[in-house]
Every structure is written in structure tokens, then in C-alpha cells.
Scaffold this motif. Structure first.
Motif, mmCIF file in Angstrom:
data_model
loop_
_atom_site.group_PDB
_atom_site.id
_atom_site.type_symbol
_atom_site.label_atom_id
_atom_site.label_comp_id
_atom_site.label_asym_id
_atom_site.label_seq_id
_atom_site.Cartn_x
_atom_site.Cartn_y
_atom_site.Cartn_z
ATOM 1 N N ILE A 29 45.139 -11.687 -0.341
ATOM 2 C CA ILE A 29 46.460 -11.646 1.159
ATOM 3 C C ILE A 29 47.921 -11.866 1.040
ATOM 4 C CG2 ILE A 29 46.405 -12.734 3.258
ATOM 5 C CD1 ILE A 29 43.098 -12.171 3.732
ATOM 6 N N HIS A 30 48.060 -13.329 0.130
ATOM 7 C CA HIS A 30 49.071 -14.274 0.147
ATOM 8 C C HIS A 30 49.922 -13.290 -0.854
ATOM 9 C CE1 HIS A 30 51.225 -17.871 -0.870
ATOM 10 N NE2 HIS A 30 51.854 -17.330 -0.126
ATOM 11 N N LYS A 31 49.938 -12.588 -1.955
ATOM 12 C CA LYS A 31 50.366 -11.408 -2.560
ATOM 13 C C LYS A 31 50.864 -10.221 -1.665
ATOM 14 C CE LYS A 31 49.098 -11.043 -7.156
ATOM 15 N NZ LYS A 31 47.800 -11.552 -8.325
ATOM 16 N N CYS A 32 50.877 -9.654 -1.337
ATOM 17 C CA CYS A 32 50.152 -8.681 -0.449
ATOM 18 C C CYS A 32 51.254 -9.108 0.651
ATOM 19 C CB CYS A 32 49.369 -8.042 0.514
ATOM 20 S SG CYS A 32 49.827 -6.943 1.510
ATOM 21 N N TYR A 33 51.163 -10.093 1.431
ATOM 22 C CA TYR A 33 52.352 -11.039 2.253
ATOM 23 C C TYR A 33 54.142 -10.801 1.272
ATOM 24 C CZ TYR A 33 54.889 -14.627 5.467
ATOM 25 O OH TYR A 33 55.491 -15.210 6.291
ATOM 26 N N LEU A 34 53.852 -11.643 0.351
ATOM 27 C CA LEU A 34 54.880 -11.674 -0.202
ATOM 28 C C LEU A 34 55.895 -10.698 -0.382
ATOM 29 C CD1 LEU A 34 54.476 -14.854 -1.998
ATOM 30 C CD2 LEU A 34 55.410 -14.420 -0.436
ATOM 31 N N ALA A 35 54.492 -9.589 -1.370
ATOM 32 C CA ALA A 35 55.734 -8.182 -1.763
ATOM 33 C C ALA A 35 55.686 -7.532 -0.419
ATOM 34 C CB ALA A 35 54.162 -7.515 -2.240
ATOM 35 N N LYS A 36 55.448 -7.541 0.476
ATOM 36 C CA LYS A 36 55.793 -6.389 1.755
ATOM 37 C C LYS A 36 57.157 -8.069 2.231
ATOM 38 C CE LYS A 36 54.827 -5.603 6.428
ATOM 39 N NZ LYS A 36 53.791 -5.464 7.903
ATOM 40 N N ARG A 37 57.429 -8.892 2.009
ATOM 41 C CA ARG A 37 58.049 -9.618 2.840
ATOM 42 C C ARG A 37 59.615 -9.560 2.081
ATOM 43 N NH1 ARG A 37 57.899 -16.028 3.062
ATOM 44 N NH2 ARG A 37 58.789 -15.699 0.765
ATOM 45 N N ASN A 38 59.309 -9.775 0.660
ATOM 46 C CA ASN A 38 59.820 -9.585 -0.022
ATOM 47 C C ASN A 38 60.756 -7.858 -1.157
ATOM 48 O OD1 ASN A 38 60.425 -12.396 -0.531
ATOM 49 N ND2 ASN A 38 59.177 -12.493 -2.183
ATOM 50 N N ASN A 39 59.456 -6.927 0.012
ATOM 51 C CA ASN A 39 60.118 -5.446 -0.701
ATOM 52 C C ASN A 39 60.144 -5.158 -1.971
ATOM 53 O OD1 ASN A 39 60.722 -2.948 0.945
ATOM 54 N ND2 ASN A 39 62.619 -4.176 1.879
ATOM 55 N N GLU A 40 58.599 -5.627 -2.875
ATOM 56 C CA GLU A 40 58.375 -6.224 -4.325
ATOM 57 C C GLU A 40 57.379 -5.455 -3.754
ATOM 58 O OE1 GLU A 40 59.236 -9.878 -4.631
ATOM 59 O OE2 GLU A 40 60.785 -9.820 -5.792
ATOM 60 N N PRO A 41 57.255 -4.832 -5.666
ATOM 61 C CA PRO A 41 55.162 -4.079 -5.540
ATOM 62 C C PRO A 41 54.276 -5.041 -4.788
ATOM 63 C CG PRO A 41 56.814 -3.532 -7.035
ATOM 64 C CD PRO A 41 57.641 -4.558 -6.626
ATOM 65 N N PHE A 42 53.068 -4.928 -4.655
ATOM 66 C CA PHE A 42 52.462 -5.309 -5.089
ATOM 67 C C PHE A 42 51.017 -5.319 -6.072
ATOM 68 C CE2 PHE A 42 48.032 -6.155 -2.267
ATOM 69 C CZ PHE A 42 48.016 -7.582 -3.037
ATOM 70 N N HIS A 43 51.162 -6.618 -7.111
ATOM 71 C CA HIS A 43 50.465 -6.730 -8.329
ATOM 72 C C HIS A 43 49.741 -7.028 -8.636
ATOM 73 C CE1 HIS A 43 54.215 -5.979 -10.701
ATOM 74 N NE2 HIS A 43 55.238 -6.356 -10.104
ATOM 75 N N ILE A 44 48.393 -5.791 -8.955
ATOM 76 C CA ILE A 44 47.147 -6.665 -9.206
ATOM 77 C C ILE A 44 46.854 -6.781 -10.594
ATOM 78 C CG2 ILE A 44 44.689 -6.193 -8.363
ATOM 79 C CD1 ILE A 44 46.428 -6.243 -6.380
ATOM 80 N N TRP A 45 46.113 -7.930 -10.680
ATOM 81 C CA TRP A 45 45.425 -8.613 -12.396
ATOM 82 C C TRP A 45 44.384 -7.703 -12.874
ATOM 83 C CZ3 TRP A 45 45.727 -13.566 -14.414
ATOM 84 C CH2 TRP A 45 46.801 -14.956 -14.038
#
Lengths: 309, 309
Positions: free
Chosen positions: A179-195
Motif C-alpha cells: 500500500i505504501h509503495k503504491c501510494y508513493l508511486a502514484k504521488r511521484n508518478n513512478e512505476p509500482f515496483h513489486i519484489w
């Protein structure tokens, strides 16, 4: 139930959920006393004189800390549990419900293990301290029933998520980190990276459901054997990520980094006993639970745990 | 070595034996502090500031009490061990040697288990509390090495006997109970009654040998894995009874009461590792050890532990 209900770990993920059901219980946190010190635990029991205890206090951490500080996770949790159980017994607590963890179960079982399998094999080395403390807790509960007739028991929930989680991306639990990573990806216009590949399968449970089940178990379950609780048979990380991107309205690219570890292919427990004993229990649909959690996260972003703003 | 050596459990079977080798160490008993209370343990470490610790303190009992008070045996021993290990780590103890027990090993293994098998299966139900506390101790030692590099270790001796044992016939260990029963049979001109057929096989070790090995391990063994120590492959209760009657000069009838339980057919551990690491260690011959023990028992009869005169 009134003030005679004591909740340890009152400020945690599940402690906070329990407040919605039992607002009048006494919620104790580490600020009220050091639970590794039996004298301080005794002081709390002397003051509260609880009839009922929800023992939720534990030193918890993510996979990284668990692996690096196995000795500390073991010692601290063993002290907390032994002190609380000893005092609950000494002060004649009529019912105590506590939490085991999937970490207590063995690494890579062939089939989803059931309640009978808590002590079979060894826990995963990266959780050996935390998982072993939970195993010991299970053993203590069984022997306290045998020797003193204590009506103490535990539930083993699937991986819990909800408001008040630890949102640390590097050392939090998988749901909060995603959730946190998705939030940051959206805010920063970056891809959502999954391990990893996203193929790993896990079971999750909403913290509010855990709170309801703790209350049900308090009233209707009088066996010392732990009760595995999970609303589902399992969900892949890929399905989960899709749901998170929908709930968070994230439209950017999702990148699965297969050079990164993704853990065991499946970490599942057999929830047949719970389904038999509580056939009518209604779990919150995963998507609704996610929506509540995400909303809380967004609203509380600046002062949530594990956020370095 | 000087006053920087701390021995917990200083008044026990092995603590007393250690006094012959290390008369200048500081021997702590339960009169000096309640080891289940971390504050009191801290006070002792603060005062003594030990460089080396022999941690021998434990709540021990016979088979009857072990089975009836499993929860208490577990809780008290877990508290004692966790508190001592935590303080030894906190105060920078350079070497700690402690004791596991055959009780930690699983019930009825097919072959005598080795050091690798401490956590395989479950301990015998009648020793579940005591045995599990010893298992936890082993786990804690391993994880303290992993996380902090602590040079802590343990030995797992065969059933120990010697002066200062608990001589309680109904709740003592088998060797002490047999010596005591033979003593009474001789004094009262009665037959010497043995429970079971005498076919059960056990391993024994003299407390003075354990003390010597603790000292050897302190100097020459730096692995956290426990070390099984036993001078022999096993002896039947019948052979042991014959030796006791010789040593005690008992000439009356010996009656094997096969209506009484005799426990597992064999309870043996594999001592190959010890033999490889310490090939020159000389164990006291069983008969000599028995002679020393019996002589002490006769001379101290009126105030030995477990004697109701």
C-alpha cells in the motif's frame, strides 16, 4: 463486560481494532510498563485485577529485523508472555485469549498445516526467535490448563492488516508495504515496483475481523488448542497488487522484479476447524477491508508508524 | 581464574561438585536472589561482574512432580534461563556454560539421538515442561551466538548422581532412590524392592566428572551446539542394582515388582561427539563413583535432601 477487561498491546494493529468493539476495556501499552519485567506486570495486574485478558502485547518486526535480531525477538517475547501468563494465573484471570502467528509453523510444509501441527518441524530460520516464542506460548497455555485448569487460549490469524499497521517499506508486513509503495508511486508518478514474480500465495485477514473473532473466542471457545483463522484459502501477490491499484486508483506501470526474493511459494494454514466451529462468521470482503485500510493510511500518512516523511 | 567466575545453582548436585575444582568461584543459590525476577538477577551481575558463568541453577524435580507441575517447571525454568542469559549478554560475559538434559530429547527415539536431534519430535509428556525449558535454552544459546557472537554453550549429561543429590524415594532420581531404598532395606532387614523387571537401560554420569567436563568445555569447546556427555553406552537397572548391593554390602533378597512401571526400555544418547573431541578424558569407574556417593549418603544421612528421618 466492563473495566475488568485488560488488553495488553493496546496501541497495536489489533489492539486498536479491539477498541471499536470494547471501548471500555483497559488498554495497556509499553508506556504503562515494561512487560519484560515481572514486577511491573505484577503491578498492573494488582491495580486492574482483570477478570478477562486479551494478551496482544508482543515485540513484532518485519522480516529483516526478525532475521537480524532473532535472539532479541525470542528473549523479549518469551519474557513478556511468561510474565503475563504467570500473573494471569496468579491473579485468577477467568479467561485469557492471545495470539499465535503463522511464524510459529514449520517452514515449507507439504500441505497447509492445521492446529495439530504447531510444534512439527522448525520455524523458518529468519523467524526462528519470534516463531519459537509463539510456540512456547502455545505450550504454556496447554500446560497451564493441565496443571491449574486455566481457561486460556489463542488464535492463529493469517497475516493481519488494517489501520495502525507498521508501514515501513523495507521492514513492514507485505500488505502495508505494498500500500505504501503504491501510494508513493502514484504521488511521484513512478512505476509500482513489486519484489518477485507475484506468484507467491498468502492468506490475509482484516484487523477488525480479528477483533471480532477474539471476542467470539472469548465467549464461545474453551479449548486451549489454538484456532487458526483466515477468511480465505489464499491469494497471489499479483491478484493482491491488482486489487490495491484499483482501490488506490493507481494507473501507472506495475513492474515485477524477479531478481528480488519473493519468499516461499505459498504460506497457508488450514482453517477448517474455524469454519466448523463458527460457520456463520462473516469476514469483511478483502476489497472493503482494503478500502478502509487505504483510506486510514492516506488520512494518517504524516503520523503513521514506519513513515519517514 | 579468580572471583570473576560466577556459578548459579551453587548448592546443587553439580554446583557442589564444582566447588572441588573451583573453590574460589562465587557460588550463588536461591537464598542470594530469586532468579525468576530479572531485577534480582541484574543486581547479582552488577555486583559480581563475572567474566565467566557456569549457569547450573534450575528448578528440578523427580518424575512425579515433573508430570504434575509441568506448567510451573516450564515457567520457572524459562524465567531463570532467560534472565540469566539476558544479563550474561548485557554484562559482556566472555564464556557461559550451562546444562541441558536428556529430558529435552524426544520420547522413544529409534536410535540414541545425537546433538543434532535436540529439537526433533516432542519431549516425553511427563517432562514436557522441564524438557521444553531446556530446549528453549538451547535455542537461546544458538541465537545469542548468531546475533551477538556470545560464546555461550551447554553440555547434555547422562543422568547425574553423586553426593548432594535429592534422595527422595518417591520423587528423586533413580540412582539416589535405589541407594536410599537399599540403605533402608539393610537397616530394617527387609527385602530390596525394585520397580519393574530391571531390564530398562539407562546412562549415568558421576557429578564430579560433570564438574571436570564443565571446566574442560569452558577452556576447549567454543561451539554453541550442546555436547552430549556420558561415560558409557548404557547399563541395565538389574546390573546397577547388583553393583549397589555389592557396594552397600546388602545381602538380603532383591525383589523385582513387575506390576510397577519401569519407564522406557532404553533412554540413551549418542556420545560420539564427546569421544571425538575429548578422547583422553577419564571418567570415574561407575563402582568407584558409587562408593564415593554411598559413603557420602551414609555419613550425611540425617541432613541430606529428601530424607524424612
Amino acid at each position: 463486560m466492563s473495566s475488568s477487561v485488560l488488553v495488553t498491546g493496546g496501541n497495536g494493529l489489533i489492539g486498536n481494532a479491539l477498541k471499536k468493539i470494547l471501548p471500555d476495556a483497559i488498554y495497556i501499552t509499553r508506556k504503562d510498563g515494561d512487560f519484560t519485567d515481572i514486577c511491573q506486570v505484577k503491578k498492573i495486574f494488582k491495580k486492574v485485577r482483570p477478570v478477562t485478558v486479551f494478551h496482544l502485547a508482543a515485540k513484532v518486526a518485519g522480516v529483516k529485523t526478525n532475521a537480524e535480531k532473532n535472539a532479541e525477538m525470542l528473549a523479549v517475547n518469551v519474557q513478556i508472555n511468561t510474565n503475563v501468563l504467570s500473573m494471569a494465573r496468579e491473579f485468577g484471570v477467568q479467561k485469557l485469549v492471545t495470539l499465535l502467528s503463522t511464524c510459529a509453523f514449520r517452514e515449507r510444509p507439504e500441505n497447509p498445516p492445521s492446529e495439530k501441527d504447531v510444534h512439527v518441524g522448525m520455524p523458518y530460520a529468519g523467524n526462528l526467535g519470534y516463531g519459537s516464542a509463539k510456540r512456547l506460548l502455545d505450550l504454556q497455555i496447554g500446560l497451564l490448563k493441565q496443571q491449574y485448569g486455566c481457561n486460556f487460549t489463542s488464535i492463529t490469524p493469517a497475516t493481519v492488516f488494517g489501520p495502525f499497521d507498521n508501514w515501513d517499506i523495507n521492514d513492514g508486513h507485505v500488505m502495508a508495504a505494498l500500500i505504501h509503495k503504491c501510494y508513493l508511486a502514484k504521488r511521484n508518478n513512478e512505476p509500482f515496483h513489486i519484489w518477485g514474480s507475484g506468484a507467491a500465495v498468502r492468506q490475509f485477514i482484516f484487523s477488525y475481523d480479528v477483533a471480532h473473532i477474539l471476542f467470539e473466542v472469548l465467549k464461545n471457545y474453551n479449548d486451549s488448542e489454538t484456532l487458526i483463522v483466515s477468511p480465505m484459502e489464499g491469494i497471489s501477490i499479483r491478484e493482491l497488487v491488482e486489487m490495491i491499484t484499483q482501490v488506490m486508483d493507481f494507473k501507472g506501470p506495475v513492474i515485477y522484479d524477479q531478481t528480488k526474493p519473493e519468499g516461499a511459494a505459498a504460506r497457508l494454514l488450514n482453517n477448517a476447524k474455524f469454519k466448523t466451529l463458527f460457520p456463520n462468521f462473516k469476514f469483511t470482503p478483502l476489497k472493503d477491508a482494503l478500502q478502509t485500510t487505504v483510506q486510514w493510511f492516506v488520512e494518517n500518512y504524516s503520523n503513521a508508524r514506519g513513515i519517514i516523511a
